[in-house]
Design a protein around this motif. Structure first.
Motif, short mmCIF file in Angstrom:
data_model
loop_
_atom_site.label_atom_id
_atom_site.label_comp_id
_atom_site.label_asym_id
_atom_site.label_seq_id
_atom_site.Cartn_x
_atom_site.Cartn_y
_atom_site.Cartn_z
N GLU A 70 0.64 5.86 -0.59
CA GLU A 70 1.79 6.77 -0.65
C GLU A 70 2.90 6.23 -1.55
OE1 GLU A 70 3.03 7.52 3.35
OE2 GLU A 70 1.01 8.09 4.01
N VAL A 123 -0.21 0.54 1.29
CA VAL A 123 -1.65 0.40 1.54
C VAL A 123 -2.32 1.78 1.60
CG1 VAL A 123 -3.35 -0.36 3.25
CG2 VAL A 123 -1.41 -1.84 2.68
N GLU A 124 -1.61 2.74 2.15
CA GLU A 124 -2.17 4.09 2.28
C GLU A 124 -2.08 4.90 1.00
OE1 GLU A 124 0.12 5.50 5.54
OE2 GLU A 124 -0.86 4.16 6.99
N GLU A 143 2.84 -0.45 4.82
CA GLU A 143 1.79 0.46 5.29
C GLU A 143 1.66 1.66 4.35
OE1 GLU A 143 3.10 1.34 9.24
OE2 GLU A 143 1.97 -0.32 10.15
N GLU A 144 2.78 2.19 3.91
CA GLU A 144 2.75 3.33 2.99
C GLU A 144 2.15 2.93 1.65
OE1 GLU A 144 6.84 4.47 2.96
OE2 GLU A 144 6.74 5.46 4.92
#
Length: 276
Positions: free
Chosen positions: A162, A159-160, A156-157
């Motif tokens: 980060e 994809v975001e 998720e990080e």
């Protein structure tokens, strides 16, 4: 280049412990039946569903077993961290590579994937029998290597934005593009992921180690980059992980939950590629 795969012709001594990882996604009992019929002498059998996954846990279609379950598997198989281990299946399959990745995760540094399948092993004259081995139980304290494991949060990080991490989808291009999805609830891929179909890694049921394949991998991602591989269930991404490791990529993670875990959240973003 790291030493990940081993060929029958390069096995110089009998000082290996063998793991038979044969399995069939179409017939889940096939691997056990084959093992009972014949296997490398003293090899233990690791079943994808029963040993290399915990199907009762959350986290995709083939969730990783709990750490205590893996310790029990290692100890009941008579393994020690310093053992030289060879894992085999029918050749060019993702089951030996799944077992090998789990051994890497636990800190076994001398585990190798056999390039050839069981029939080639027999033909080479390596001792074969059908007896259940008398395994002497061991005590194992794994050195868990969390740097090769990607959690959902980690992805998720990525994809975001980060994390500076390249996602690679090991499924067939038609599934990656979102044109079809036979297993998961929605078609597509994790946003931002690149695609490298794991089937390209093999020819005639033997993994390729040629220069051309190395160049193909280099066209997808630089070996200095951080890479996370995934597939549908966390199984067929392991050959891609192993091949990258073999070619010197040393900053690789496996998203074990993979796409099946990703789309288990209703609001998870999904990428698709519309045909022109």
């Amino acid at each position: 280049m790291s030493y990940v795969f081993i060929s029958i012709k390069d096995i110089e001594s009998a000082n290996y412990k063998w793991i038979d990882a044969r399995f069939s996604l179409k017939d889940p009992g096939e691997g056990k039946r084959k093992y009972e019929e014949a296997h490398v002498k003293n090899a233990v059998h690791w079943d994808l569903n029963d040993d290399l996954s915990n199907l009762h846990e959350p986290g995709g279609r083939q969730p990783l077993p709990r750490k205590d379950e893996l310790v029990e598997l290692f100890e009941s198989s008579g393994l020690e961290l310093d053992d030289k281990i060879i894992v085999y299946d029918d050749g060019g399959s993702p089951f030996a590579t799944r077992a090998w990745w789990i051994l890497q995760y636990a800190g076994f540094k001398h585990a190798y994937i056999l390039l050839e399948g069981f029939e080639e092993v027999k033909a080479a004259g390596i001792p074969i029998d059908s007896d259940k081995p008398q395994v002497e139980r061991t005590t194992v304290t794994p050195n868990w290597n969390e740097s090769i494991y990607a959690s959902r949060q980690y992805v998720e990080e990525t994809v975001e934005g980060e994390r500076d991490n390249t996602l690679i989808d090991a499924r067939a291009a038609i599934r990656y593009r979102g044109e079809t999805e036979p297993l998961d609830r929605i078609a597509g891929h994790i946003p931002g992921a690149l695609n490298f179909d794991w089937e390209q890694l093999k020819e005639n049921n033997v993994y390729r180690l040629d220069k051309q394949l190395q160049e193909q991998l280099g066209e997808i991602v630089d070996d200095k980059k951080e890479v996370t591989v995934y597939c549908g269930s966390g199984v067929t991404a392991t050959p891609l992980y192993a091949m990258l490791a073999h070619h010197g990529y040393d900053n690789i993670r496996l998203y074990v939950g993979s796409y099946s875990d990703w789309v288990s959240k209703e609001d998870a973003p999904v990428g698709v590629i519309n045909p022109q």
